[in-house]
Design an enzyme around this catalytic site. Structure first.
Site, PDB file in Angstrom:
ATOM      1  N   SER A  39       0.808  -1.226   0.000  1.00 23.10           N
ATOM      2  CA  SER A  39       0.000   0.000   0.000  1.00 23.10           C
ATOM      3  C   SER A  39       0.839   1.274   0.000  1.00 23.10           C
ATOM      4  O   SER A  39       0.335   2.347  -0.333  1.00 23.10           O
ATOM      5  CB  SER A  39      -0.955   0.012   1.198  1.00 23.10           C
ATOM      6  OG  SER A  39      -0.243   0.114   2.414  1.00 23.10           O
ATOM      7  N   LYS A  74       0.355   4.486   7.023  1.00 21.10           N
ATOM      8  CA  LYS A  74      -0.324   5.332   6.032  1.00 21.10           C
ATOM      9  C   LYS A  74       0.075   6.793   6.231  1.00 21.10           C
ATOM     10  O   LYS A  74       0.637   7.176   7.246  1.00 21.10           O
ATOM     11  CB  LYS A  74      -1.846   5.206   6.169  1.00 21.10           C
ATOM     12  CG  LYS A  74      -2.426   3.835   5.875  1.00 21.10           C
ATOM     13  CD  LYS A  74      -2.321   3.463   4.411  1.00 21.10           C
ATOM     14  CE  LYS A  74      -3.015   2.131   4.111  1.00 21.10           C
ATOM     15  NZ  LYS A  74      -2.308   0.982   4.677  1.00 21.10           N
TER      16      LYS A  74
END
Length: 209
Positions: free
Chosen positions: A126, A163
């Site tokens: 990701s 993230k």
């Protein structure tokens, strides 16, 4: 290395003394007799525990198949120098809890700015667009003082993720650096969010593992 129990320390000390005296490790039966265990199976269980704690290695198929991996299992401070590598994180437990530590790596924390407090194994792709790849070791500075745009290690409910952070009022958006992944939206009024730290560097997996 996790600390040994008193009984495990006795087993380790016996193995080391036998190797020093005879050049060979003891058999399971000899360990049981010396330490008063009821059976060789009891000695085997202690050996397995020592192997899990990475102070010995067991060689399958050999009655004396025991190798010592550390000079002094009692010297825990020396064994645990370096940055802790965090593996899977159990629900509800602090990220630096001893049971989460897979190993320690001889990495100078001050080579990162701000200095790193732990390493986290990266799972998935990701964040690949900024060079954080599956299997990498992410150097993390433990703090809850974070700004929009920083790459953070966040715990949403009981899931830990890496993230880029964006705050908007009572909501937080955790953005991936890969167009195939949608942002994670967290409503602070209804969900639990904990910031475990900020990313301060990456160690490529193949360098260390």
């Amino acid at each position: 290395m996790k600390p040994l129990t008193p009984r495990q320390q006795e087993v380790f000390d016996l193995i080391k003394s036998k190797i020093d005296e005879t050049g060979m490790p003891p058999t399971r039966a000899e360990i049981a007799k010396e330490l008063g265990f009821r059976s060789a199976n009891a000695a085997e269980e202690h050996l397995k525990a020592l192997a899990r704690k990475q102070v010995i290695e067991m060689v399958p198929g050999a009655s004396r198949g025991i190798r010592i991996l550390v000079d002094n299992a009692a010297n825990e401070e020396e064994a645990e120098t370096g940055l802790p590598l965090i593996g899977r994180v159990a629900a509800g437990e602090p990220i630096l809890a001893q049971e989460h530590v897979e190993a320690h790596y001889q990495v100078d924390p001050s080579m990162f700015r701000p200095q790193a407090d732990f390493l986290l194994r990266v799972h998935g792709e990701s964040m690949k667009n900024i060079g954080i790849l599956d299997g990498d070791l992410l150097a993390v500075h433990k703090t809850q003082d974070v700004r929009n745009g920083q790459v953070v290690v966040a715990r949403v409910e009981d899931d830990v993720t890496v993230k880029r952070l964006e705050r908007k009022g009572s909501k937080v958006f955790l953005h991936a650096e890969n167009e195939e992944f949608a942002p994670i939206e967290v409503d602070l009024a209804a969900q639990s969010l904990t910031i475990e730290g900020i990313a301060v560097g990456v160690i490529r997996n193949s360098t260390w593992m």
